[in-house]
Each structure stands twice: as C-alpha cells, then as structure tokens.
Write a protein that holds these residues in place. Sequence first.
Motif, PDB file in Angstrom:
ATOM      1  N   GLU A  73     -16.637   8.163  63.545  1.00 46.66           N
ATOM      2  CA  GLU A  73     -18.023   8.199  64.012  1.00 46.66           C
ATOM      3  C   GLU A  73     -18.928   8.898  62.999  1.00 46.66           C
ATOM      4  O   GLU A  73     -20.060   8.477  62.762  1.00 46.66           O
ATOM      5  N   LEU A  74     -18.412   9.948  62.396  1.00 55.17           N
ATOM      6  CA  LEU A  74     -19.221  10.715  61.450  1.00 55.17           C
ATOM      7  C   LEU A  74     -19.426   9.973  60.134  1.00 55.17           C
ATOM      8  O   LEU A  74     -20.530   9.964  59.587  1.00 55.17           O
ATOM      9  N   VAL A  75     -18.375   9.356  59.602  1.00 51.29           N
ATOM     10  CA  VAL A  75     -18.548   8.651  58.328  1.00 51.29           C
ATOM     11  C   VAL A  75     -19.413   7.410  58.508  1.00 51.29           C
ATOM     12  O   VAL A  75     -20.173   7.035  57.604  1.00 51.29           O
ATOM     13  N   GLU A  76     -19.343   6.786  59.681  1.00 50.70           N
ATOM     14  CA  GLU A  76     -20.180   5.610  59.920  1.00 50.70           C
ATOM     15  C   GLU A  76     -21.660   5.973  59.985  1.00 50.70           C
ATOM     16  O   GLU A  76     -22.516   5.138  59.685  1.00 50.70           O
ATOM     17  N   ALA A  77     -21.944   7.213  60.358  1.00 50.52           N
ATOM     18  CA  ALA A  77     -23.339   7.651  60.462  1.00 50.52           C
ATOM     19  C   ALA A  77     -23.851   8.323  59.189  1.00 50.52           C
ATOM     20  O   ALA A  77     -25.013   8.723  59.129  1.00 50.52           O
ATOM     21  N   ALA A  78     -22.999   8.421  58.180  1.00 53.79           N
ATOM     22  CA  ALA A  78     -23.356   9.177  56.976  1.00 53.79           C
ATOM     23  C   ALA A  78     -24.239   8.376  56.022  1.00 53.79           C
ATOM     24  O   ALA A  78     -24.130   7.150  55.914  1.00 53.79           O
ATOM     25  N   ASP A  79     -25.115   9.107  55.331  1.00 55.30           N
ATOM     26  CA  ASP A  79     -25.904   8.530  54.241  1.00 55.30           C
ATOM     27  C   ASP A  79     -25.232   8.767  52.895  1.00 55.30           C
ATOM     28  O   ASP A  79     -25.384   7.983  51.963  1.00 55.30           O
ATOM     29  N   LEU A  80     -24.499   9.888  52.798  1.00 56.92           N
ATOM     30  CA  LEU A  80     -23.798  10.243  51.570  1.00 56.92           C
ATOM     31  C   LEU A  80     -22.384  10.671  51.930  1.00 56.92           C
ATOM     32  O   LEU A  80     -22.193  11.567  52.762  1.00 56.92           O
ATOM     33  N   VAL A  81     -21.393  10.026  51.322  1.00 58.69           N
ATOM     34  CA  VAL A  81     -19.996  10.385  51.534  1.00 58.69           C
ATOM     35  C   VAL A  81     -19.406  10.817  50.197  1.00 58.69           C
ATOM     36  O   VAL A  81     -19.283  10.006  49.268  1.00 58.69           O
ATOM     37  N   VAL A  82     -19.072  12.083  50.113  1.00 60.16           N
ATOM     38  CA  VAL A  82     -18.396  12.601  48.924  1.00 60.16           C
ATOM     39  C   VAL A  82     -16.904  12.570  49.230  1.00 60.16           C
ATOM     40  O   VAL A  82     -16.432  13.271  50.128  1.00 60.16           O
ATOM     41  N   HIS A  83     -16.161  11.750  48.501  1.00 57.34           N
ATOM     42  CA  HIS A  83     -14.765  11.485  48.884  1.00 57.34           C
ATOM     43  C   HIS A  83     -13.799  11.828  47.747  1.00 57.34           C
ATOM     44  O   HIS A  83     -14.203  12.068  46.601  1.00 57.34           O
TER      45      HIS A  83
END
Length: 332
Positions: free
Chosen positions: A65-75
């Motif tokens: 749910e959180l990654v789907e709502a993210a604008d920036l994903v630092v992975h």
Amino acid sequence: MTDPQAAIDAQTGETGGSGTGPDAESRDPRIHGRTAGEVGDLDEVIPFIGAGPGDPGLLTVTGRELVEAADLVVHAGSLVNSELLEAYCADAELVSSVGKDLEELIPLMRDAHEAGRNVVRLHSGDPAIYGAALEQMDALEHEGVPTSIVPGVTSAFAASATLRTQLTLNGVANHVAFTRPQGKTLDPDDDHIGEFVEMGDVTTCIYLGTHAIAETMDRLLAEGHDPDTPVTVVYHASWPDEDVIEGTIATIGEAVADAGYRASALVVIGDAARKTGYERSYLYGDWANRGADGEDDSPEADADESHGSDTDETLGADAGEPSGADVSEADD
C-alpha cells in the motif's frame, strides 16, 4: 545539512549528546509512536520497508500500500526484484541506493519529503537483518524528518519455505543463528560461525557470504568440525531462478563454485535443512490429549502453555542486505 555521523553519535550518546542508544538513560521516545501497525500517512513519515526476499507476493500488505502511493522510491538496486518495482511502483520515481552514501541519500529523501512528495525507502528482505537502516533513520530524524519501519520477510525464511522445512525442529535444532563471515566489515575475532556449528543444535544461517563459502568451510574444517555436517545453499530464494545446492562442510564450497554463484545466496548449516531425525512435538502429542480438565504438571506442558500453541520447541518463530534479493551481499 547536519553531518550524518553527528546524527548517529547523538543517538548513541557517543559524543556527550542526549543519545537514546546503549549509553542513554531513557528509551528512545519514538518507540511505540509509529509502529508497523500504524505507520501513518506518507506525508507524515518516510517508511523503511522490507521488500521481502524477491517474490513480489511476499511484500507485506502494508508495504504494498505504501509503495503504491509513493512518489519517490529509494530502493536497494538489483537486490529488489524488478518485477516488484514494475508491479507496484510504476507511477513513482525510482532511485537506486547502490553506490550512494549517507551524505547523498539523506538530503535526497529529506528534500523530497519537505517538498511534499511521498517518499519510501525500500530495503530488500527485512531492514532489521544487515539492513543498515537505522543510521539512515537516525540521520533523517535528526533533520526533523519522522521515519517508521515496516518489516519484511527475510531470506532465511524464504529459504526454509523453499526447502519445505523449519529452521527449528524438535530433537534437531533448538536455536537459529543469523550471522555473516569474516571479511572487510567483520574482524576474524567477531566471526562466531564455528561456535554456532559446534553447539550442534543450532541452524546457522549465513548472510552476505556467498563469495566466501569455500573459505568459510575451510576454516570450519581447520577447526576440527565434522566434514560431513550438512550444508545447504539456496540461491535467490523465492525468485524465478532460485536454486538449491546441497552438500557438506567438505563439499559445498566446490559445488557452489561449479555453479558460478558469487552473490545472493543464503547458506544454511545444520540438519534442519534436511529435516532428518526430528521428533514429534509435545504440542501434537501427549500434551494435546492431556485430559478434559486441562491439567498437566509436566515441564513440557508448562513450556507449551506459557509460550502459546505456535511457539513450542518445534514451532519456534523468528533483513545484503539479503540473500536472493534479501540481505545477502549488500550493505543496504
């Protein structure tokens, strides 16, 4: 920006600050404030999420749910399955943390957060197992950016699922050790693999050590350990290309070298991986049929009753970064 090391020192009390680490007198005031069950809105915190060992389906519901709502994903780069990023982060800016130090990562996440963007830090496996997450979180908190943790499935658990076994088995292994071999970041005196193996009833899970399997096994042989001790290596646990190599302390090094694996594998030492010689647990034995009154004064019953039906000695429960997309060969 404050020096990230200064932020870490402030948390640990190393430089006379009011740290909340081992030298502090009080608990970290953030404890219980933002737990995984109440991570809060993304505009309030930057969550540090465990992506799991590789299979996108092993990402937790909250994490998804959180990654789907993210604008920036630092992975964590290639340690996170690209299929997961494609499935759940299609609308986000993706930034790999590989090759970036704290002095670059902290301003990147802080500035995006302060600009009103939804920011997620995605670690492979579980951030708590060789994840190097805390130093990032402390540095961000020092900059006034709240953080939280969302646990993930570590590669040791994915490996045990692949092997269709348990890391603890009644009569075989009462303990589990998560460890890593000596190398650039671990001094020889801090390498306790031989001690775990010597105990006999420990399932030893080695992270961050695929490249050093042969050397590790040679040290165990030199220490006098039984060369026939079972060793199982699970490469890319839960990934489409996962592979299982079985051997012993004497043979596994050559077997892994022949397979060509130098990273992203979890090494499991002990009989539990082969699920041989285990005994029936008390949970489904005499204790389960102890009578209508439920009374049983045996030590086994006391142990089972106090820990609950899922945590007796057979069902004990529980992170390069990761093995197979978990914490195996990174420092993420």
